[in-house]
Write an enzyme that holds these catalytic residues in place. Sequence first.
Site, PDB file in Angstrom:
ATOM      1  N   LYS A   1      -2.731   6.105  -4.043  1.00 59.64           N
ATOM      2  CA  LYS A   1      -3.842   6.935  -3.869  1.00 59.64           C
ATOM      3  C   LYS A   1      -3.711   8.054  -4.605  1.00 59.64           C
ATOM      4  CE  LYS A   1      -3.615   4.784   0.942  1.00 59.64           C
ATOM      5  NZ  LYS A   1      -2.207   4.624   1.073  1.00 59.64           N
TER       6      LYS A   1
ATOM      7  N   TYR B   1       2.959  10.012  -0.105  1.00 59.64           N
ATOM      8  CA  TYR B   1       3.841   9.644   0.926  1.00 59.64           C
ATOM      9  C   TYR B   1       5.120   9.828   0.517  1.00 59.64           C
ATOM     10  CZ  TYR B   1       0.131   6.553   2.646  1.00 59.64           C
ATOM     11  OH  TYR B   1      -1.227   6.295   3.216  1.00 59.64           O
TER      12      TYR B   1
ATOM     13  N   HIS C   1      -7.574   9.578  -1.747  1.00 57.84           N
ATOM     14  CA  HIS C   1      -6.905   9.376  -0.234  1.00 57.84           C
ATOM     15  C   HIS C   1      -7.825  10.261   0.707  1.00 57.84           C
ATOM     16  CE1 HIS C   1      -2.597   9.243   1.244  1.00 57.84           C
ATOM     17  NE2 HIS C   1      -3.498   9.025   2.142  1.00 57.84           N
TER      18      HIS C   1
ATOM     19  N   ASP D   1       0.800  -1.317  -0.107  1.00 60.92           N
ATOM     20  CA  ASP D   1       0.036  -0.082  -0.126  1.00 60.92           C
ATOM     21  C   ASP D   1       0.754   1.243   0.023  1.00 60.92           C
ATOM     22  OD1 ASP D   1      -2.868   1.164   0.865  1.00 60.92           O
ATOM     23  OD2 ASP D   1      -1.393   2.163   1.900  1.00 60.92           O
TER      24      ASP D   1
END
Length: 324
Positions: free
Chosen positions: A90, A62, A123, A57
């Site tokens: 996402k 990020y 997200h 994931d």
Amino acid sequence: MAEAQQIPAQGQADLRGFRLISGHTIPSVGLGTWRSGPKASDAVFIAITEAGYRHVDTAAEYGVQEEVGHGLSAAMQAGIDRQDLFIASKIWCSDLAPDRVRTALKTTLQDLQLDYLDLYLIHWPFRLKEGAHKPPEAGEILDFDMEAVWREMEQLVKDGLVRDIGVCNFTLKKLDKLLRIAQTMPSVCQMEMHPGWRNDKMLEACKKNGIHVTAYSPLGSQDGGRDLIHDPTVTEVANKLNKTPGQVLVRWALQRGTSVIPKSTNSERIKENIQVFGWEIPEEDFRALNSIRDQRRVLDGEDIFVNKIHGPYRCAADLWDNED
Ligand code: NDP
């Protein structure tokens, strides 16, 4: 509609995978990559080639997709087939406009060195202006046209760029809206869930609609999160079963019918967190874990979306449609 997520996928007994409404299978334990930094590459490689993970994931936000891509590519060079992996990413809030969805996905694919994603998730259900501050300044929260964005996500599925689409951080109200406009159903809803924040009502609503739930921050998250690893109930159950607190928390999520994505960049803990098959948490201990008090979210989104003076969201409860 069928309660798809309750049925272990064919040939994958003992909760190793869950069947999605699309017919695809999501491996039940995935590696989380938030705040993994430069270690993400090694973590992904070790998870796949040494620990047996088949689900990773990640997210554009990020800032580790290139590292994740290196790890994936190294694992595939070591002999793992792409089709045996389940890769989720996402779309970030600044790309939640219909004319930005495809470009965002293309960048994600490029960073990950992939030609398709298994799962593409919204997200957070809020649109931010590019370069928005944390917390947002006046005018940095823009209108989110859920229907137009979802149409674009659906088109990605039709074009074979993404196998399943879904959402994160939704409320009952937002899910209801999405279900009214969706032509392709969301296969997955990813939510914060652990014994300190069970969020039963979202889980039930998803089950009722055949939407699989992935539990994020299953260990209580990191850096200022909630230390569930040292929670007395969790440690008591772990000691009794001769398992680690991390394993108990991951197994708890599986027994609720959710997939789960613990994050670690430490090779021992990466391996530990997937040793959750072939044993179970007995009913009475499961009940004890379900009775942990002080139910509250760790990640309420306040620091990203709340502007106390200018709004439109003036407190965390506004973000969650006052449902908690
Ligand atoms: P987790 O609940 O997975 O906890 C991670 C923390 O626990 C890290 O500090 C890690 O340190 C530590 N840890 C890992 N395994 C163990 C263990 N066995 N024993 C003790 N400590 C352990 O936190 P996250 O918030 O990262 O959630 C997991 C994933 O969920 C994210 O990485 C991300 O992929 C996803 N997520 C999605 C969100 C969304 O909005 N959709 C929001 C938040 C998370 P170490 O690395 O040193 O092992």
